[in-house]
Design an enzyme around this catalytic site. Structure first.
Site, mmCIF file in Angstrom:
data_model
loop_
_atom_site.group_PDB
_atom_site.id
_atom_site.type_symbol
_atom_site.label_atom_id
_atom_site.label_comp_id
_atom_site.label_asym_id
_atom_site.label_seq_id
_atom_site.Cartn_x
_atom_site.Cartn_y
_atom_site.Cartn_z
ATOM 1 N N CYS A 162 3.260 54.519 -26.967
ATOM 2 C CA CYS A 162 2.295 54.075 -27.978
ATOM 3 C C CYS A 162 0.933 53.698 -27.408
ATOM 4 O O CYS A 162 -0.016 53.503 -28.172
ATOM 5 C CB CYS A 162 2.876 52.895 -28.752
ATOM 6 S SG CYS A 162 4.568 53.171 -29.299
ATOM 7 N N HIS A 291 -1.307 45.698 -32.397
ATOM 8 C CA HIS A 291 -0.361 46.818 -32.286
ATOM 9 C C HIS A 291 0.584 46.768 -33.491
ATOM 10 O O HIS A 291 0.858 47.798 -34.096
ATOM 11 C CB HIS A 291 0.402 46.733 -30.965
ATOM 12 C CG HIS A 291 1.277 47.908 -30.705
ATOM 13 N ND1 HIS A 291 0.807 49.204 -30.750
ATOM 14 C CD2 HIS A 291 2.605 47.997 -30.409
ATOM 15 C CE1 HIS A 291 1.801 50.038 -30.488
ATOM 16 N NE2 HIS A 291 2.892 49.334 -30.279
ATOM 17 N N GLU A 302 3.747 39.992 -29.466
ATOM 18 C CA GLU A 302 2.294 40.162 -29.533
ATOM 19 C C GLU A 302 1.627 38.901 -30.068
ATOM 20 O O GLU A 302 0.570 38.497 -29.584
ATOM 21 C CB GLU A 302 1.928 41.354 -30.402
ATOM 22 C CG GLU A 302 0.435 41.639 -30.421
ATOM 23 C CD GLU A 302 0.055 42.907 -31.165
ATOM 24 O OE1 GLU A 302 -1.103 43.347 -31.031
ATOM 25 O OE2 GLU A 302 0.928 43.462 -31.878
ATOM 26 N N LYS A 320 -0.889 49.671 -39.345
ATOM 27 C CA LYS A 320 0.253 50.584 -39.415
ATOM 28 C C LYS A 320 0.900 50.584 -40.799
ATOM 29 O O LYS A 320 1.626 51.523 -41.143
ATOM 30 C CB LYS A 320 1.263 50.247 -38.321
ATOM 31 C CG LYS A 320 0.748 50.609 -36.932
ATOM 32 C CD LYS A 320 1.749 50.319 -35.844
ATOM 33 C CE LYS A 320 1.262 50.868 -34.502
ATOM 34 N NZ LYS A 320 0.032 50.256 -34.008
ATOM 35 N N HIS A 325 3.323 54.267 -38.029
ATOM 36 C CA HIS A 325 3.167 54.219 -36.577
ATOM 37 C C HIS A 325 3.034 55.655 -36.078
ATOM 38 O O HIS A 325 3.989 56.431 -36.130
ATOM 39 C CB HIS A 325 4.371 53.537 -35.945
ATOM 40 C CG HIS A 325 4.166 53.166 -34.502
ATOM 41 N ND1 HIS A 325 3.156 53.688 -33.727
ATOM 42 C CD2 HIS A 325 4.855 52.329 -33.682
ATOM 43 C CE1 HIS A 325 3.218 53.192 -32.510
ATOM 44 N NE2 HIS A 325 4.241 52.355 -32.465
ATOM 45 N N PHE A 383 6.342 51.703 -24.888
ATOM 46 C CA PHE A 383 7.647 51.528 -24.248
ATOM 47 C C PHE A 383 7.457 51.364 -22.740
ATOM 48 O O PHE A 383 6.521 51.892 -22.146
ATOM 49 C CB PHE A 383 8.523 52.747 -24.515
ATOM 50 C CG PHE A 383 9.288 52.698 -25.809
ATOM 51 C CD1 PHE A 383 9.089 51.686 -26.722
ATOM 52 C CD2 PHE A 383 10.215 53.684 -26.112
ATOM 53 C CE1 PHE A 383 9.790 51.631 -27.914
ATOM 54 C CE2 PHE A 383 10.933 53.654 -27.306
ATOM 55 C CZ PHE A 383 10.725 52.630 -28.202
#
Length: 397
Positions: A162, A291, A302, A320, A325, A383
């Site tokens: 991402c 994010h 986050e 998002k 996403h 990731f």
């Protein structure tokens, strides 16, 4: 760092093709997520699909590259007069002095999924007309864009989940600072495919509803697709009102293959590094594009990192809920949303979120905020703990 001017930028997603429909949707708090049939997917989920792709075709001379991902790339390149800006840069600098640095995670994997259905029943061989190099291969995206414009400069594709297309901005900044190129096309493209939909579902990360970042009842992501591109050049000729990339922060906490550090340490390192590079302090940031994946652990981590660094007063949201996403394209797309926020002096509220999680302390926006914007920050965390934060700034009058 030497700031980079965003000379032109464009965005295509489930909200529409180009900046105008994107801005309208953001202001109206419209979501492009919907429960709809797609391919052979048999999951109870909502997706952010780009409608035009089923009937869209790549240019005749680029048929070797034909796949959903490159079709989406071309659709994106043809919006907002972006190609005219690129051709102007080619005239100024030459085809060897423009780089192409893009992010993707799926690339054209759907082409291999479709080819697999047609494999030889006796040998299992894929059909002879399947062109892995020009479709499924991750570099296919950058190679397609190079051929689309006839560029001869350096090119590569970042695939760090991402954070991919956010990190592509860092690649461009370093190459331009070193004097190897004068301008670059940066951003990312990711398209829907069966592997990611079923893969994230197997991790129990896919919601049955449109995703709800920072909501107390959030239960997972909604998959989307999109293309975001920016033409970046040195900011020495930037004028008042222009948008520049002023800070980039990257970190790798390697806490876990698919889960972030629970205290958001990697995220905080990336944000701190971006602030340091931009020569800014936390109170200088007017808006944070989180994010914000809408999974319980990611949002909580986050939030800890953001609150520890910025406190609880800086407006923030995740977009998002608008686009879904978009994985490897998310960083580039959301940087462009931040550029829109700067250009139009507004912070977009999250959509889909109704009841804020009381355990999260960031100032998450449930309604749009109109106010002067000078500096905004965009977070992209992938990731394996691959993190990237970008700071975009508006040149003062």
């Amino acid at each position: 760092m030497h700031p980079l001017r965003l000379s032109s930028f464009t965005l295509t997603s489930a909200l529409g093709a180009g900046l105008a429909p994107t801005l309208v949707a953001l202001r109206a708090r419209h979501s492009g997520l919907a429960r709809r049939p797609w391919e052979t997917v048999d999951l109870d989920t909502c997706i952010g699909a780009v409608d035009q792709l089923d009937d869209f075709a790549v240019r005749d001379d680029l048929q070797a590259f034909d796949c959903r991902n490159n079709r989406l790339a071309q659709l994106g390149l043809e919006q907002d007069d972006f190609s005219s800006a690129v051709r102007g840069a080619i005239q100024r600098y030459g085809a060897t002095r423009l780089g192409v640095f893009l992010g993707t995670s799926t690339s054209g994997i759907l082409s291999s999924e479709l080819a697999y259905r047609r494999r030889d029943p006796a040998t299992g061989a894929l059909p002879s007309d399947h062109d892995y190099q020009h479709t499924h291969n991750s570099f296919s995206l950058a190679d397609f864009v190079r051929h689309y414009y006839g560029l001869l400069g350096p090119a590569h594709v970042v695939s760090t989940a991402c954070s991919s297309s956010a990190k592509a901005f860092g690649s461009a900044q370093r190459m331009i600072s070193c004097g190897l190129i004068d301008a670059a096309i940066v951003g990312g493209v990711d398209s829907l495919c069966l592997t990611t939909l079923y893969g994230f579902n197997s991790l129990q990360l896919v919601s049955t509803q449109p995703c709800r970042p920072f909501d107390t009842h959030r239960d997972g992501i909604s998959m989307g697709e999109g293309a975001g591109f920016a033409l970046v050049e040195r900011a020495t000729l930037a004028l008042a009102g222009d948008i520049v990339l002023s800070g980039i922060g990257e970190s790798s906490d390697a806490h876990h293959m698919s889960s972030p550090h629970p205290e958001g340490l990697g995220a905080r390192l990336a944000m701190e590094s971006a602030l340091r590079m931009a020569g800014l302090q936390a109170p200088d940031i007017d808006y944070i594009n989180l994010h914000g994946t809408a999974t319980p652990s990611n949002d909580a981590a986050e939030d800890q990192g953001v609150s520890a660094l910025f406190g609880t007063n800086t407006p923030c949201s995740s977009t998002k809920g608008h686009t879904g996403h978009t994985l490897g394209a998310a960083g580039g797309m959301e940087a462009i949303i931040c550029a829109l926020a700067l250009r139009h002096d507004f912070a977009p509220a999250g959509v889909g979120t109704r009841e804020l999680d009381p355990r999260l302390t960031s100032r998450y926006l449930l309604s749009n905020l109109d106010q002067p914007m000078h500096h905004v920050l965009s977070n992209s965390f992938g990731f394996g703990g691959s993190n990237c934060s970008l700071i975009l700034s508006k040149v003062a009058a």
